[in-house]
Design an enzyme around this catalytic site. Structure first.
Site, PDB file in Angstrom:
ATOM      1  N   LYS A  27      -5.624 -13.384   3.616  1.00 29.97           N
ATOM      2  CA  LYS A  27      -4.837 -12.316   4.248  1.00 29.97           C
ATOM      3  C   LYS A  27      -5.405 -11.907   5.610  1.00 29.97           C
ATOM      4  O   LYS A  27      -4.651 -11.752   6.583  1.00 29.97           O
ATOM      5  CB  LYS A  27      -4.787 -11.121   3.299  1.00 29.97           C
ATOM      6  CG  LYS A  27      -3.869  -9.990   3.713  1.00 29.97           C
ATOM      7  CD  LYS A  27      -3.660  -9.014   2.585  1.00 29.97           C
ATOM      8  CE  LYS A  27      -4.915  -8.257   2.168  1.00 29.97           C
ATOM      9  NZ  LYS A  27      -5.713  -8.894   1.110  1.00 29.97           N
ATOM     10  N   THR A  28      -6.713 -11.728   5.696  1.00 28.13           N
ATOM     11  CA  THR A  28      -7.313 -11.272   6.954  1.00 28.13           C
ATOM     12  C   THR A  28      -7.196 -12.337   8.037  1.00 28.13           C
ATOM     13  O   THR A  28      -6.883 -12.027   9.193  1.00 28.13           O
ATOM     14  CB  THR A  28      -8.779 -10.890   6.728  1.00 28.13           C
ATOM     15  OG1 THR A  28      -8.834  -9.783   5.816  1.00 28.13           O
ATOM     16  CG2 THR A  28      -9.455 -10.486   8.030  1.00 28.13           C
TER      17      THR A  28
ATOM     18  N   LYS B 150      -6.305  -1.317   9.007  1.00 29.70           N
ATOM     19  CA  LYS B 150      -6.743  -1.635   7.645  1.00 29.70           C
ATOM     20  C   LYS B 150      -6.531  -0.394   6.801  1.00 29.70           C
ATOM     21  O   LYS B 150      -7.161   0.643   7.030  1.00 29.70           O
ATOM     22  CB  LYS B 150      -8.213  -2.054   7.633  1.00 29.70           C
ATOM     23  CG  LYS B 150      -8.738  -2.443   6.255  1.00 29.70           C
ATOM     24  CD  LYS B 150      -8.074  -3.712   5.739  1.00 29.70           C
ATOM     25  CE  LYS B 150      -8.650  -4.115   4.377  1.00 29.70           C
ATOM     26  NZ  LYS B 150      -8.056  -5.346   3.857  1.00 29.70           N
TER      27      LYS B 150
ATOM     28  N   THR C  15     -12.735  -1.828   1.369  1.00 29.23           N
ATOM     29  CA  THR C  15     -13.670  -1.655   0.258  1.00 29.23           C
ATOM     30  C   THR C  15     -14.742  -2.737   0.309  1.00 29.23           C
ATOM     31  O   THR C  15     -14.557  -3.812   0.880  1.00 29.23           O
ATOM     32  CB  THR C  15     -12.957  -1.733  -1.104  1.00 29.23           C
ATOM     33  OG1 THR C  15     -12.431  -3.054  -1.291  1.00 29.23           O
ATOM     34  CG2 THR C  15     -11.817  -0.723  -1.190  1.00 29.23           C
TER      35      THR C  15
ATOM     36  N   GLU D  98      -2.717  -4.177   7.349  1.00 30.18           N
ATOM     37  CA  GLU D  98      -3.257  -5.066   6.327  1.00 30.18           C
ATOM     38  C   GLU D  98      -3.636  -4.270   5.085  1.00 30.18           C
ATOM     39  O   GLU D  98      -4.389  -3.298   5.165  1.00 30.18           O
ATOM     40  CB  GLU D  98      -4.484  -5.821   6.845  1.00 30.18           C
ATOM     41  CG  GLU D  98      -5.019  -6.798   5.817  1.00 30.18           C
ATOM     42  CD  GLU D  98      -6.291  -7.511   6.247  1.00 30.18           C
ATOM     43  OE1 GLU D  98      -6.983  -8.061   5.374  1.00 30.18           O
ATOM     44  OE2 GLU D  98      -6.602  -7.504   7.459  1.00 30.18           O
ATOM     45  N   GLY D  99      -3.112  -4.690   3.949  1.00 23.97           N
ATOM     46  CA  GLY D  99      -3.412  -4.021   2.691  1.00 23.97           C
ATOM     47  C   GLY D  99      -4.744  -4.455   2.120  1.00 23.97           C
ATOM     48  O   GLY D  99      -5.545  -5.144   2.764  1.00 23.97           O
ATOM     49  N   ALA D 100      -4.973  -4.046   0.873  1.00 23.45           N
ATOM     50  CA  ALA D 100      -6.184  -4.418   0.140  1.00 23.45           C
ATOM     51  C   ALA D 100      -5.740  -5.107  -1.138  1.00 23.45           C
ATOM     52  O   ALA D 100      -5.092  -4.486  -1.981  1.00 23.45           O
ATOM     53  CB  ALA D 100      -7.022  -3.186  -0.175  1.00 23.45           C
TER      54      ALA D 100
END
EC number: 6.3.3.3
Length: 238
Positions: free
Chosen positions: A15-16, A37, A41, A109-111
């Site tokens: 993803k990143t 972001k 985490t 961008e999610g986690a």
């Protein structure tokens, strides 16, 4: 498209690095880019996070984090264990809207995946996308198991009437197995959305200058690249 939300079908799907490629292509097209972001985490306060990695690879982007939690857990769990305030979907939407007022493109961008919980109320990245009325780009893995997680993610987006912009394969292996090669045709079918790119495995380890030069060849024109889905399918067909 001013805001694009980028989620994965799970963790470690690229993803990143995909976010960095989208940013690099937008910059090359002459647009100003910000990367938000939603919740970082598993990173110490003095360590670079995902947004910093996007900037390292892509170039001159504005970066922002809403919150950072020390343990590598789902954001709601990590916030609770750290005794910190959680991130709420509205926090994400408000931060993205503020950046959108000053940039041509904001990448959120999610986690982890789409429904990873941000707060005790069950807020997710999907809720943030709803508040923003923003399209969502889904980053998927290449191999066995990806059809199920991709279809589940696509169904959830459609149940919320969110725009699924397309699918990007976050890490295409040097020597793809049969499942991966079949998935090139099957992923857009199960998602009912276009395949918008495939990043080669190890793309994130390239030198930044090489990454920026190559990024357009990994993403489709809708993402400011030159990647051709039909040619890729023909080349990789089993």
């Amino acid at each position: 498209m001013t805001v694009l939300v980028i989620t994965g079908t799970g963790t470690e799907v690229g993803k990143t690095v995909t976010t960095a490629a989208v940013a690099a292509c937008a910059l090359a097209a002459g647009r100003s880019v910000a990367v938000l972001k939603a919740a970082q985490t598993g990173v110490r306060p003095d360590e670079p996070g995902d947004a910093a990695e996007v900037a390292r690879l892509a170039g001159a982007v504005t970066t922002a984090e809403i919150a950072r939690f020390p343990e590598p857990l789902a954001p709601e769990t990590a916030a609770r264990r750290a005794g910190m305030a959680p991130v709420r979907p509205q926090d994400v939407a408000e931060a993205a809207a503020k950046l959108a007022a000053e940039h041509d493109l904001v990448l959120v961008e999610g986690a982890g995946g789409l429904l990873v919980r941000f707060d005790p109320a069950g807020g997710t990245l999907a809720d943030a996308a709803e508040a923003l009325k923003a399209p969502v780009l889904v980053v998927a893995s290449a191999g066995l198991g990806t059809l199920n997680t991709t279809e589940l993610t696509a169904r959830e987006l459609r149940s919320r009437r969110l725009d699924l912009a397309g699918i990007v394969i976050g890490s295409w292996p040097d020597t793809p197995d049969l499942a991966s090669r079949c998935n090139v045709a099957d992923l857009p079918q199960v998602a009912d959305a276009p395949l918008l790119g495939a990043l080669p495995a190890g793309a994130g380890s390239l030198a930044p200058a090489d990454f920026r030069t190559a990024a357009s060849s990994w993403l489709a024109p809708r993402l400011d690249g030159t990647w051709d889905a039909e040619a890729f399918r023909g080349r990789e067909a089993p």
